[in-house]
Design a protein around this motif. Structure first.
Motif, PDB file in Angstrom:
ATOM      1  N   LEU A  14       0.806  -1.213   0.000  1.00 19.43           N
ATOM      2  CA  LEU A  14       0.000   0.000   0.000  1.00 19.43           C
ATOM      3  C   LEU A  14       0.841   1.265   0.000  1.00 19.43           C
ATOM      4  O   LEU A  14       0.302   2.369  -0.197  1.00 19.43           O
ATOM      5  CB  LEU A  14      -0.940  -0.005   1.207  1.00 19.43           C
ATOM      6  N   ARG A  15       2.160   1.130   0.226  1.00 14.72           N
ATOM      7  CA  ARG A  15       3.045   2.298   0.142  1.00 14.72           C
ATOM      8  C   ARG A  15       3.551   2.549  -1.277  1.00 14.72           C
ATOM      9  O   ARG A  15       4.199   3.563  -1.532  1.00 14.72           O
ATOM     10  CB  ARG A  15       4.236   2.128   1.092  1.00 14.72           C
ATOM     11  N   ILE A  16       3.254   1.646  -2.199  1.00 13.01           N
ATOM     12  CA  ILE A  16       3.624   1.882  -3.596  1.00 13.01           C
ATOM     13  C   ILE A  16       2.920   3.156  -4.064  1.00 13.01           C
ATOM     14  O   ILE A  16       1.742   3.364  -3.753  1.00 13.01           O
ATOM     15  CB  ILE A  16       3.205   0.692  -4.482  1.00 13.01           C
ATOM     16  N   PRO A  17       3.603   4.023  -4.777  1.00 16.50           N
ATOM     17  CA  PRO A  17       2.961   5.270  -5.232  1.00 16.50           C
ATOM     18  C   PRO A  17       1.628   5.021  -5.940  1.00 16.50           C
ATOM     19  O   PRO A  17       1.554   4.186  -6.843  1.00 16.50           O
ATOM     20  CB  PRO A  17       4.003   5.868  -6.184  1.00 16.50           C
ATOM     21  N   TYR A  18       0.600   5.706  -5.496  1.00 16.82           N
ATOM     22  CA  TYR A  18      -0.759   5.672  -6.044  1.00 16.82           C
ATOM     23  C   TYR A  18      -1.492   4.347  -5.799  1.00 16.82           C
ATOM     24  O   TYR A  18      -2.612   4.176  -6.268  1.00 16.82           O
ATOM     25  CB  TYR A  18      -0.749   5.950  -7.553  1.00 16.82           C
ATOM     26  N   ALA A  19      -0.904   3.412  -5.058  1.00 17.96           N
ATOM     27  CA  ALA A  19      -1.538   2.101  -4.867  1.00 17.96           C
ATOM     28  C   ALA A  19      -2.811   2.217  -4.047  1.00 17.96           C
ATOM     29  O   ALA A  19      -3.838   1.622  -4.394  1.00 17.96           O
ATOM     30  CB  ALA A  19      -0.564   1.136  -4.204  1.00 17.96           C
ATOM     31  N   ARG A  20      -2.766   2.965  -2.954  1.00 17.46           N
ATOM     32  CA  ARG A  20      -3.936   3.038  -2.085  1.00 17.46           C
ATOM     33  C   ARG A  20      -5.128   3.676  -2.794  1.00 17.46           C
ATOM     34  O   ARG A  20      -6.249   3.170  -2.721  1.00 17.46           O
ATOM     35  CB  ARG A  20      -3.603   3.831  -0.813  1.00 17.46           C
ATOM     36  N   ARG A  21      -4.882   4.763  -3.509  1.00 10.26           N
ATOM     37  CA  ARG A  21      -5.976   5.419  -4.221  1.00 10.26           C
ATOM     38  C   ARG A  21      -6.547   4.513  -5.302  1.00 10.26           C
ATOM     39  O   ARG A  21      -7.764   4.351  -5.420  1.00 10.26           O
ATOM     40  CB  ARG A  21      -5.481   6.719  -4.843  1.00 10.26           C
ATOM     41  N   THR A  22      -5.678   3.908  -6.078  1.00  9.42           N
ATOM     42  CA  THR A  22      -6.138   3.062  -7.184  1.00  9.42           C
ATOM     43  C   THR A  22      -6.885   1.847  -6.664  1.00  9.42           C
ATOM     44  O   THR A  22      -7.966   1.489  -7.172  1.00  9.42           O
ATOM     45  CB  THR A  22      -4.936   2.620  -8.038  1.00  9.42           C
ATOM     46  N   PHE A  23      -6.338   1.196  -5.645  1.00  9.89           N
ATOM     47  CA  PHE A  23      -6.946  -0.013  -5.089  1.00  9.89           C
ATOM     48  C   PHE A  23      -8.284   0.313  -4.441  1.00  9.89           C
ATOM     49  O   PHE A  23      -9.273  -0.417  -4.608  1.00  9.89           O
ATOM     50  CB  PHE A  23      -5.981  -0.628  -4.078  1.00  9.89           C
ATOM     51  N   ALA A  24      -8.343   1.412  -3.697  1.00 16.34           N
ATOM     52  CA  ALA A  24      -9.586   1.775  -3.008  1.00 16.34           C
ATOM     53  C   ALA A  24     -10.708   2.063  -4.008  1.00 16.34           C
ATOM     54  O   ALA A  24     -11.853   1.617  -3.822  1.00 16.34           O
ATOM     55  CB  ALA A  24      -9.348   2.990  -2.111  1.00 16.34           C
ATOM     56  N   THR A  25     -10.410   2.794  -5.057  1.00 15.39           N
ATOM     57  CA  THR A  25     -11.464   3.097  -6.036  1.00 15.39           C
ATOM     58  C   THR A  25     -11.884   1.855  -6.807  1.00 15.39           C
ATOM     59  O   THR A  25     -13.075   1.686  -7.119  1.00 15.39           O
ATOM     60  CB  THR A  25     -10.981   4.183  -7.010  1.00 15.39           C
ATOM     61  N   VAL A 154      -8.166 -11.436  -1.230  1.00 13.97           N
ATOM     62  CA  VAL A 154      -8.882 -11.442   0.050  1.00 13.97           C
ATOM     63  C   VAL A 154      -9.913 -10.321   0.082  1.00 13.97           C
ATOM     64  O   VAL A 154     -11.055 -10.512   0.541  1.00 13.97           O
ATOM     65  CB  VAL A 154      -7.887 -11.304   1.207  1.00 13.97           C
ATOM     66  N   ALA A 155      -9.533  -9.142  -0.412  1.00 16.93           N
ATOM     67  CA  ALA A 155     -10.481  -8.021  -0.437  1.00 16.93           C
ATOM     68  C   ALA A 155     -11.682  -8.350  -1.314  1.00 16.93           C
ATOM     69  O   ALA A 155     -12.827  -8.040  -0.958  1.00 16.93           O
ATOM     70  CB  ALA A 155      -9.778  -6.763  -0.948  1.00 16.93           C
ATOM     71  N   GLU A 156     -11.443  -8.990  -2.450  1.00 15.69           N
ATOM     72  CA  GLU A 156     -12.555  -9.360  -3.330  1.00 15.69           C
ATOM     73  C   GLU A 156     -13.471 -10.375  -2.651  1.00 15.69           C
ATOM     74  O   GLU A 156     -14.701 -10.315  -2.800  1.00 15.69           O
ATOM     75  CB  GLU A 156     -12.009  -9.926  -4.641  1.00 15.69           C
ATOM     76  N   GLU A 157     -12.879 -11.305  -1.900  1.00 14.35           N
ATOM     77  CA  GLU A 157     -13.676 -12.285  -1.161  1.00 14.35           C
ATOM     78  C   GLU A 157     -14.610 -11.578  -0.183  1.00 14.35           C
ATOM     79  O   GLU A 157     -15.803 -11.911  -0.071  1.00 14.35           O
ATOM     80  CB  GLU A 157     -12.748 -13.233  -0.407  1.00 14.35           C
ATOM     81  N   LEU A 158     -14.085 -10.576   0.502  1.00 20.06           N
ATOM     82  CA  LEU A 158     -14.895  -9.846   1.475  1.00 20.06           C
ATOM     83  C   LEU A 158     -15.994  -9.028   0.787  1.00 20.06           C
ATOM     84  O   LEU A 158     -17.095  -8.864   1.335  1.00 20.06           O
ATOM     85  CB  LEU A 158     -13.998  -8.931   2.312  1.00 20.06           C
ATOM     86  N   ALA A 188     -20.135   3.648 -10.781  1.00 21.71           N
ATOM     87  CA  ALA A 188     -19.804   4.934 -11.395  1.00 21.71           C
ATOM     88  C   ALA A 188     -18.699   5.640 -10.619  1.00 21.71           C
ATOM     89  O   ALA A 188     -17.703   6.110 -11.195  1.00 21.71           O
ATOM     90  CB  ALA A 188     -21.050   5.818 -11.467  1.00 21.71           C
ATOM     91  N   ALA A 189     -18.845   5.717  -9.293  1.00 18.70           N
ATOM     92  CA  ALA A 189     -17.849   6.411  -8.477  1.00 18.70           C
ATOM     93  C   ALA A 189     -16.510   5.686  -8.504  1.00 18.70           C
ATOM     94  O   ALA A 189     -15.443   6.304  -8.646  1.00 18.70           O
ATOM     95  CB  ALA A 189     -18.358   6.530  -7.040  1.00 18.70           C
ATOM     96  N   GLY A 190     -16.557   4.361  -8.384  1.00 17.50           N
ATOM     97  CA  GLY A 190     -15.319   3.597  -8.370  1.00 17.50           C
ATOM     98  C   GLY A 190     -14.576   3.663  -9.687  1.00 17.50           C
ATOM     99  O   GLY A 190     -13.354   3.875  -9.721  1.00 17.50           O
ATOM    100  N   THR A 191     -15.285   3.498 -10.793  1.00 17.93           N
ATOM    101  CA  THR A 191     -14.625   3.522 -12.101  1.00 17.93           C
ATOM    102  C   THR A 191     -14.081   4.913 -12.415  1.00 17.93           C
ATOM    103  O   THR A 191     -12.981   5.054 -12.972  1.00 17.93           O
ATOM    104  CB  THR A 191     -15.606   3.080 -13.206  1.00 17.93           C
ATOM    105  N   ALA A 192     -14.846   5.943 -12.069  1.00 18.11           N
ATOM    106  CA  ALA A 192     -14.373   7.310 -12.306  1.00 18.11           C
ATOM    107  C   ALA A 192     -13.082   7.577 -11.537  1.00 18.11           C
ATOM    108  O   ALA A 192     -12.119   8.149 -12.077  1.00 18.11           O
ATOM    109  CB  ALA A 192     -15.450   8.310 -11.911  1.00 18.11           C
ATOM    110  N   GLY A 193     -13.038   7.178 -10.273  1.00 15.77           N
ATOM    111  CA  GLY A 193     -11.818   7.362  -9.502  1.00 15.77           C
ATOM    112  C   GLY A 193     -10.674   6.509 -10.015  1.00 15.77           C
ATOM    113  O   GLY A 193      -9.509   6.930 -10.008  1.00 15.77           O
ATOM    114  N   PHE A 194     -11.007   5.316 -10.486  1.00 18.85           N
ATOM    115  CA  PHE A 194      -9.991   4.385 -10.973  1.00 18.85           C
ATOM    116  C   PHE A 194      -9.304   4.917 -12.230  1.00 18.85           C
ATOM    117  O   PHE A 194      -8.077   4.936 -12.323  1.00 18.85           O
ATOM    118  CB  PHE A 194     -10.649   3.032 -11.243  1.00 18.85           C
ATOM    119  N   VAL A 195     -10.076   5.346 -13.216  1.00 18.07           N
ATOM    120  CA  VAL A 195      -9.484   5.763 -14.496  1.00 18.07           C
ATOM    121  C   VAL A 195      -8.745   7.096 -14.373  1.00 18.07           C
ATOM    122  O   VAL A 195      -7.920   7.417 -15.247  1.00 18.07           O
ATOM    123  CB  VAL A 195     -10.546   5.851 -15.604  1.00 18.07           C
TER     124      VAL A 195
END
Length: 421
Positions: A14-25, A154-158, A188-195
């Protein structure tokens, strides 16, 4: 290439640059996967008054989601995530919006509902395979990538556990169609943040003229990932069968739906624990060997489930079986990622995901047919045997790959990367 320790932590991922934002969205959008299907089924049942219609509609939805997944992934590989995901999202939201209007009140026209549901499934943005392609790009160290894939699994399982729970809360005080709206909003919110994440925007379309056999068309990609696809199909078959067989087992032992939920929760809990442990270990064995052993372990656990005398013992067996599920799928994704060129990674991940879903569908249908005239213990045993066969298939494929490697005909670059995973 980023420097990491021999056993990088999940925090390092999660310390990889932009990982937390990308993964969360991505997770925000993927939560829709656990909400929309159940909401559609409940809404169609209410609007049509027929379980048969609801079943047919959901079969169409599942078919378009699964069968067209490689096509959607190919578009992302060819044109890049930003240029592909946005049109898919708009089409998906349009179909869900029209579907919501059609099923809001009873009396919906079956053909209209079926067509809109199929369209929504055909256009669903594949955030899971795309996120795994992002992980492969930003976590260049293979030990770190193993952690990232385990965390993702694991996150997808949850998500698939929490999604239906949210639907249950919603239908307690409003109509089921509201769940479709909530799922669409999350997508919509997740994909917008992701792209808009820099990690995603940095991904470029596949270069034309890539080395033969690594990118190329769908058959070339699929030909290089037969082992992980076969293993994923076996895991999916097990999951689809267990969903039904646990219901049958509980009914025969005089237990209700709450008991079924606890047993399936034990399976998910075991999978989450297994996924976290798998990512924490610095494996020395090649990924293909691990995949074969994990498939064999899952098959043996299902054979043990066939011997369970009661629901408590079955829950324990399901926990043990779950320990192999997430690691097997994570390892399958790792192998698929390494077997193809960067420009085909989304397709490779989509094929593994498609195999899992297709196997689940076949498993549910087969278990339903067999449970009608065979003891449930025999059904568990047959499921275990089927998974064991997939493990043996991976084992034979690994031996052939090893022999070819010694003979100089295998791809040394790919094999070396697999061993480092």
């Amino acid at each position: 290439m980023p420097a990491t320790s021999t056993r990088p932590s999940y925090a390092a991922v999660l310390r990889i640059p932009y990982a937390r934002r990308t993964f969360a969205t991505a997770l925000l959008g993927r939560l829709s996967y656990g909400i929309v299907p159940l909401s559609v089924m409940l809404a169609v049942t209410r609007a049509s008054g027929s379980y048969a219609v609801a079943g047919t509609v959901m079969a169409l939805f599942g078919a378009t989601v699964v069968l067209l997944a490689p096509v959607r992934a190919a578009l992302i590989d060819r044109y890049g995530p930003c240029r592909s995901l946005v049109p898919m999202l708009l089409a998906h939201l349009t179909a869900l919006g029209l579907l919501t209007a059609a099923v809001w009140r009873p009396g919906a026209h079956v053909f209209v509902v079926a067509s809109l549901t199929a369209l929504a499934g055909a256009c669903v943005p594949p955030l899971g395979p795309t996120m795994r392609a992002v992980w492969s790009r930003i976590a260049e160290d293979r030990a770190l990538l193993q952690r990232a894939y385990s965390l993702d699994g694991v996150a997808e399982e949850l998500l698939f556990v929490s999604g239906p729970l949210l639907v249950g809360v919603l239908v307690g005080f409003t109509v089921p169609a509201v769940g479709i709206v909530v799922g669409a909003a999350l997508m919509a919110a997740g994909t917008a943040g992701f792209v808009t994440s820099p990690a995603v925007r940095a991904m470029r379309p596949a270069e034309r003229g890539a080395r033969p056999g690594t990118g190329g068309d769908g058959r070339r990609v699929l030909g290089r990932i037969r082992a992980p696809v076969g293993a994923a199909a076996g895991v999916g078959l097990a999951l689809g069968s267990l969903d039904l067989l646990v219901v049958v087992f509980a009914g025969q032992h005089g237990h209700g739906g709450a008991s079924v939920a606890w047993v399936l929760a034990a399976l998910s809990a075991g999978s989450a624990v297994g996924g976290l442990l798998n990512g924490a270990v610095a494996w020395r064995r090649p990924a293909r060997v691990r995949l074969a052993l994990l498939a064999l372990g899952l098959g043996l656990a299902l054979l043990g489930a066939g011997l369970a005398p009661g629901l408590g013992t079955l829950a324990l067996a399901m926990t043990v079986a779950g320990v192999f599920v997430a690691p097997a799928l994570t390892t399958a994704y790792l192998i698929a990622d390494e077997a193809v060129a960067p420009g085909a990674r989304v397709r490779a991940g989509a094929w593994v995901n498609t195999a899992t879903n297709a196997g689940s569908t076949v498993g549910t249908a087969t278990a339903g047919a067999l449970a009608g005239f065979l003891p449930v213990a025999v059904c568990f045993t047959l499921t275990g045997v089927a998974v064991l066969l997939t493990g043996l298939g991976v084992t034979r494929g690994t031996r052939r790959a090893f022999s070819a490697d010694r003979g100089g005909s295998a791809c040394p670059e790919t094999e070396g990367k697999v061993r480092a995973a």
